[in-house]
Design a protein around this motif. Structure first.
Motif, PDB file in Angstrom:
ATOM      1  N   VAL A  38      41.939  35.679  42.142  1.00 13.61           N
ATOM      2  CA  VAL A  38      42.077  34.442  41.633  1.00 13.61           C
ATOM      3  C   VAL A  38      42.747  33.205  42.521  1.00 13.61           C
ATOM      4  CG1 VAL A  38      43.402  33.295  39.689  1.00 13.61           C
ATOM      5  CG2 VAL A  38      42.460  35.298  39.217  1.00 13.61           C
ATOM      6  N   LYS A  40      43.545  30.205  42.486  1.00 18.46           N
ATOM      7  CA  LYS A  40      44.003  28.869  42.113  1.00 18.46           C
ATOM      8  C   LYS A  40      45.327  28.461  42.884  1.00 18.46           C
ATOM      9  CE  LYS A  40      47.404  30.414  38.772  1.00 18.46           C
ATOM     10  NZ  LYS A  40      47.159  31.356  37.620  1.00 18.46           N
ATOM     11  N   ASN A  61      41.287  28.378  37.661  1.00 18.85           N
ATOM     12  CA  ASN A  61      41.978  27.770  36.726  1.00 18.85           C
ATOM     13  C   ASN A  61      41.444  26.490  36.130  1.00 18.85           C
ATOM     14  OD1 ASN A  61      43.717  29.774  36.034  1.00 18.85           O
ATOM     15  ND2 ASN A  61      45.383  28.696  35.685  1.00 18.85           N
ATOM     16  N   VAL A  89      39.062  31.111  34.648  1.00 22.18           N
ATOM     17  CA  VAL A  89      39.924  31.676  33.859  1.00 22.18           C
ATOM     18  C   VAL A  89      41.104  30.860  32.972  1.00 22.18           C
ATOM     19  CG1 VAL A  89      39.431  33.622  35.173  1.00 22.18           C
ATOM     20  CG2 VAL A  89      41.483  32.161  35.883  1.00 22.18           C
ATOM     21  N   MET A 172      39.544  38.326  26.671  1.00 21.52           N
ATOM     22  CA  MET A 172      40.237  38.115  27.777  1.00 21.52           C
ATOM     23  C   MET A 172      41.713  37.919  27.128  1.00 21.52           C
ATOM     24  SD  MET A 172      42.050  35.505  29.606  1.00 21.52           S
ATOM     25  CE  MET A 172      41.473  34.017  30.317  1.00 21.52           C
ATOM     26  N   ILE A 174      45.968  37.044  28.528  1.00 15.63           N
ATOM     27  CA  ILE A 174      47.182  36.884  29.475  1.00 15.63           C
ATOM     28  C   ILE A 174      48.278  37.845  28.990  1.00 15.63           C
ATOM     29  CG2 ILE A 174      48.808  35.854  30.723  1.00 15.63           C
ATOM     30  CD1 ILE A 174      46.574  33.263  30.649  1.00 15.63           C
ATOM     31  N   MET A 214      47.106  41.210  35.562  1.00 13.19           N
ATOM     32  CA  MET A 214      47.131  40.142  36.607  1.00 13.19           C
ATOM     33  C   MET A 214      48.066  40.852  37.832  1.00 13.19           C
ATOM     34  SD  MET A 214      47.739  36.792  34.126  1.00 13.19           S
ATOM     35  CE  MET A 214      48.758  36.060  35.106  1.00 13.19           C
ATOM     36  N   SER A 215      48.539  40.211  38.710  1.00 14.69           N
ATOM     37  CA  SER A 215      49.309  41.005  39.884  1.00 14.69           C
ATOM     38  C   SER A 215      50.457  41.799  39.293  1.00 14.69           C
ATOM     39  CB  SER A 215      49.975  39.922  41.027  1.00 14.69           C
ATOM     40  OG  SER A 215      48.707  39.285  41.451  1.00 14.69           O
ATOM     41  N   ARG A 230      42.540  40.438  37.087  1.00 15.21           N
ATOM     42  CA  ARG A 230      42.404  39.099  37.713  1.00 15.21           C
ATOM     43  C   ARG A 230      43.569  39.113  38.630  1.00 15.21           C
ATOM     44  NH1 ARG A 230      42.403  38.306  32.253  1.00 15.21           N
ATOM     45  NH2 ARG A 230      44.654  37.394  32.475  1.00 15.21           N
ATOM     46  N   ILE A 231      43.470  38.795  39.865  1.00 13.82           N
ATOM     47  CA  ILE A 231      44.486  39.235  40.838  1.00 13.82           C
ATOM     48  C   ILE A 231      44.552  37.927  41.699  1.00 13.82           C
ATOM     49  CG2 ILE A 231      45.445  40.486  42.398  1.00 13.82           C
ATOM     50  CD1 ILE A 231      45.259  42.317  40.028  1.00 13.82           C
ATOM     51  N   GLY A 232      45.803  37.201  41.806  1.00 17.15           N
ATOM     52  CA  GLY A 232      46.070  36.175  42.676  1.00 17.15           C
ATOM     53  C   GLY A 232      47.100  36.535  43.873  1.00 17.15           C
ATOM     54  N   THR A 233      48.421  36.504  43.437  1.00 18.97           N
ATOM     55  CA  THR A 233      49.288  36.660  44.392  1.00 18.97           C
ATOM     56  C   THR A 233      49.138  38.065  45.147  1.00 18.97           C
ATOM     57  OG1 THR A 233      50.784  37.323  42.548  1.00 18.97           O
ATOM     58  CG2 THR A 233      50.939  34.974  43.574  1.00 18.97           C
ATOM     59  N   ARG A 239      52.229  31.701  45.844  1.00 10.85           N
ATOM     60  CA  ARG A 239      51.792  30.341  45.656  1.00 10.85           C
ATOM     61  C   ARG A 239      52.894  29.357  45.916  1.00 10.85           C
ATOM     62  NH1 ARG A 239      50.228  32.286  40.856  1.00 10.85           N
ATOM     63  NH2 ARG A 239      48.193  33.274  40.949  1.00 10.85           N
TER      64      ARG A 239
END
Ligand SMILES: *Cc1c(COP(=O)(O)O)cnc(C)c1O
Length: 240
Positions: A38, A40, A61, A89, A172, A174, A214-215, A230-233, A239
């Motif tokens: 992810v 974003k 996002n 997402v 899906m 969160i 997520m993370s 769904r992995i971002g950080t 961020r």
């Protein structure tokens, strides 16, 4: 820019290892779990690093941010439907449906029939098919989008199923933002239960995607049956 390919690869390996371990604990195969990056609020350079590091599935996002970042990759010949799959997402507003239909392989955040109908209209004029997921609010948090219960979901699904350009692939969510891991696993287990009931009640749909984790909670999600985290950080760092 602080992310390097080496740092990215280390982060990615650690996540793969944790997924492997969580899958084993749950008697699952890690090959059945896809890892989405992810991106974003991260710069477009990070997308290239992730591609080189072995990621092909990406999430954004916001429609406009995705157009700007992934469109600039297209200019460099990077964005090719064959090696990069981009999903939305975040929440989709109806007036962004046209751009979304032009930009994404899949919209994971369908939370009302009206949004799906708008997407259908634009997909029809683009003569394309699009995958969608239905978003559930499993945390009960008011600030979150998504269907609130099974009845809402089913009545929406009955009309969304009629839309010829859209393929419903799954659900899906969160997870709740809390340190209480039991609450998190319960929310994910609820989504899994709902997903299984849909599979039983709608044999005509090809349901193969349960997007959760997520993370901060992907290991719990894998234990509870997630097929897409769904992995971002955890991949890219904090961020700004
Ligand atoms: C930001 C976001 C993610 C990734 O969050 P991290 O905690 O950075 O891994 C996943 N899914 C959605 C819908 C998001 O908005």
């Amino acid at each position: 820019m602080t992310l390097t390919l080496d740092i990215f690869k280390k982060n990615f390996q650690l996540i793969q290892q944790k997924i492997e371990e969580a899958a084993i604990r749950a008697g699952r195969k890690s090959q059945d779990i896809r890892i989405m990056a992810v991106t974003k609020s991260f710069p477009a350079e990070y997308i290239e690093i992730a591609c080189r590091g072995g990621i092909s599935l990406f999430g954004e996002n916001r429609v406009q941010e995705a157009v700007e970042k992934y469109g600039s990759l297209a200019g460099q010949g990077m964005h090719n439907q064959d090696d990069l799959e981009l999903h939305l997402v975040g929440h989709l507003q109806r007036n962004k449906a046209k751009k979304a239909a032009e930009t994404f392989c899949c919209v994971q955040s369908i939370d009302k029939p009206e949004t799906a109908i708008a997407l259908q209209r634009h997909c029809q004029s683009l003569r394309r098919q699009m995958d969608i997921l239905l978003e559930m609010n499993t945390s009960g948090e008011e600030s979150k989008y998504g269907f609130r219960n099974e009845d809402e979901l089913i009545s929406a699904l009955d009309s969304i199923m009629e839309l010829s350009c859209l393929r419903v692939r799954g659900l899906m969510t969160i997870g709740p933002f809390t340190q209480d891991t039991l609450r998190v696993s319960k929310a994910f287990a609820r989504l899994k239960g709902l997903y299984q009931r849909l599979k039983e009640c709608y044999p005509g749909l090809v349901l193969d995607t349960l997007s959760m984790g997520m993370s901060g909670d992907f290991e719990i999600a894998v234990e509870e049956g997630s097929t897409l985290v769904r992995i971002g950080t955890a991949l890219f760092g904090q961020r700004e």
